[in-house]
Write an enzyme that holds these catalytic residues in place. Structure first.
Site, short mmCIF file in Angstrom:
data_model
loop_
_atom_site.label_atom_id
_atom_site.label_comp_id
_atom_site.label_asym_id
_atom_site.label_seq_id
_atom_site.Cartn_x
_atom_site.Cartn_y
_atom_site.Cartn_z
N ASN A 147 1.21 -0.91 0.17
CA ASN A 147 0.67 -0.03 -0.51
C ASN A 147 0.72 1.12 0.10
OD1 ASN A 147 -1.74 1.87 0.19
ND2 ASN A 147 -2.41 1.20 2.43
N GLY B 203 3.01 2.39 10.89
CA GLY B 203 3.43 3.70 10.70
C GLY B 203 3.56 3.90 12.07
N GLU C 250 -6.67 4.45 7.55
CA GLU C 250 -6.99 5.77 7.60
C GLU C 250 -7.95 6.44 6.87
OE1 GLU C 250 -3.10 5.35 5.56
OE2 GLU C 250 -2.22 5.19 7.15
N GLU D 260 -5.26 -5.08 10.48
CA GLU D 260 -4.34 -3.46 10.63
C GLU D 260 -4.81 -2.73 11.78
OE1 GLU D 260 -2.64 -2.82 6.58
OE2 GLU D 260 -4.14 -1.10 7.08
N SER E 109 3.08 -2.01 10.80
CA SER E 109 4.78 -2.15 10.55
C SER E 109 5.38 -3.30 10.37
CB SER E 109 4.97 -1.49 11.95
OG SER E 109 4.47 -0.20 12.01
N HIS F 114 -9.96 1.06 5.14
CA HIS F 114 -8.04 1.30 5.62
C HIS F 114 -8.66 2.32 6.67
CE1 HIS F 114 -4.33 2.17 6.49
NE2 HIS F 114 -3.95 1.48 5.90
N LYS G 58 -0.10 3.87 -0.02
CA LYS G 58 -0.65 5.30 0.48
C LYS G 58 -0.73 6.53 -0.37
CE LYS G 58 -0.15 3.16 4.86
NZ LYS G 58 -0.12 3.05 6.69
P1 13P Z 1 3.30 0.08 7.69
O1 13P Z 1 3.15 -0.66 7.19
O2 13P Z 1 3.87 1.30 7.15
O3 13P Z 1 3.12 0.85 9.10
O4 13P Z 1 1.52 0.66 6.95
C1 13P Z 1 0.80 -0.08 7.50
C2 13P Z 1 -0.41 0.06 6.52
O5 13P Z 1 -1.47 1.06 6.41
C3 13P Z 1 -0.16 -1.34 5.17
O6 13P Z 1 -2.06 -0.69 4.47
#
Ligand code: 13P
Length: 259
Positions: A13, A177, A101, A171, A217, A99, A15
């Site tokens: 992803n 992150g 976010e 997740e 992560s 997601h 982003k």
């Molecule tokens: P990270 O791997 O940067 O923690 O992000 C995970 C994520 O949100 C994947 O959709």
């Protein structure tokens, strides 16, 4: 059904990172590193504006293409939105839905995620439905409750026939992150619970076919232990997907873990 029926999926992803040219460059490197392997399903999910250029790079390789979001309607007066059919025309096979976010910053609810999931399935796009608890919810002992509400909310009307197509991503919001990863045992506990909930929704046989990815992560240093868990069928990768080497290392981890 044996566990080996679920081939690992490593999905990146990206982003809101990388323009069309930068995305194409990363995709080219990913293809040169892992584009011909067949043991693991691999997918990259760039921004909408990079889909076309990335599509050209992954074309004729085993790297598949995914989007990060879509609208649930097929066309119409929805300024700024993109439909499942439009993604299919750019050769997307996957779409990330719900997601955290999008839930946090764009107000996506379980009902919206459900409409999107059904629309994606109807368009032959494979939904990667994201669920996961916040730190506050974990500390309040509400993980199972949150997971159940999100999963059941997202999957209203989804039937056993979609089991091969459907992907769930667990997740934990506190691990995204942040560099904090759920321990393999913590993650497996939730993944097993998700499979149990899926069995209740679509039946045991179908539940065994659904891939459940871990995200938060995940990186080459912790992937082996996470991927060794019985109900972890791959990863949804953020930061570590933005570098071809680390993304490829995750694919290698999955190949080594060997489902
Ligand atoms: P990270 O791997 O940067 O923690 O992000 C995970 C994520 O949100 C994947 O959709």
């Amino acid at each position: 059904m044996t566990q080996s029926a679920r081939k690992y999926l490593i999905a990146g992803n990206w982003k809101m990172n990388l323009n069309a040219a930068e995305g194409a460059a990363l995709a080219k490197d990913v293809v040169s590193l892992v584009g011909s392997q067949t043991d693991v399903a691999v997918c990259v999910c760039p921004t909408f504006t990079a889909l076309e250029s990335v599509s050209q790079e992954v074309n004729n390789s085993n790297v598949q293409l995914g989007a990060q979001n879509m609208h649930f309607e097929s066309a119409g007066a929805y300024t700024g939105e993109i439909s499942a059919e439009m993604l299919r025309h750019l050769f997307c096979n996957f779409v990330i839905l719900g997601h955290s976010e999008r839930r946090e910053y764009f107000g996506e609810t379980d009902a919206i995620v459900n409409k999107k999931t059904l629309a994606a399935l109807a368009a032959n796009l494979r939904p990667i439905v994201c669920i996961g608890e916040t730190l506050e919810e974990r500390e309040a002992g509400k993980v199972n409750e949150v997971i159940k509400t999100q999963l059941e909310g997202a999957l209203v009307g989804v039937t056993a026939e979609s089991a091969d197509t459907l992907v769930i991503a667990y997740e934990p919001v506190w691990a995204i992150g942040t560099g904090k990863t759920a321990t393999p045992e913590m993650a497996e506990e939730v993944h097993a619970e998700i499979r149990c909930l899926l069995a209740g929704l679509i039946g045991e046989d179908a539940a065994q076919k659904v891939r459940i990815l871990y995200g938060g992560s995940m990186k080459p240093e912790n992937a082996d232990d996470l991927l060794a868990q019985k109900n972890i069928d791959g990863g949804l990768i953020g930061g570590a997907a933005l570098k071809a080497n680390s993304f490829a290392a995750l694919v290698e981890s999955a190949a080594k873990a060997g489902k």
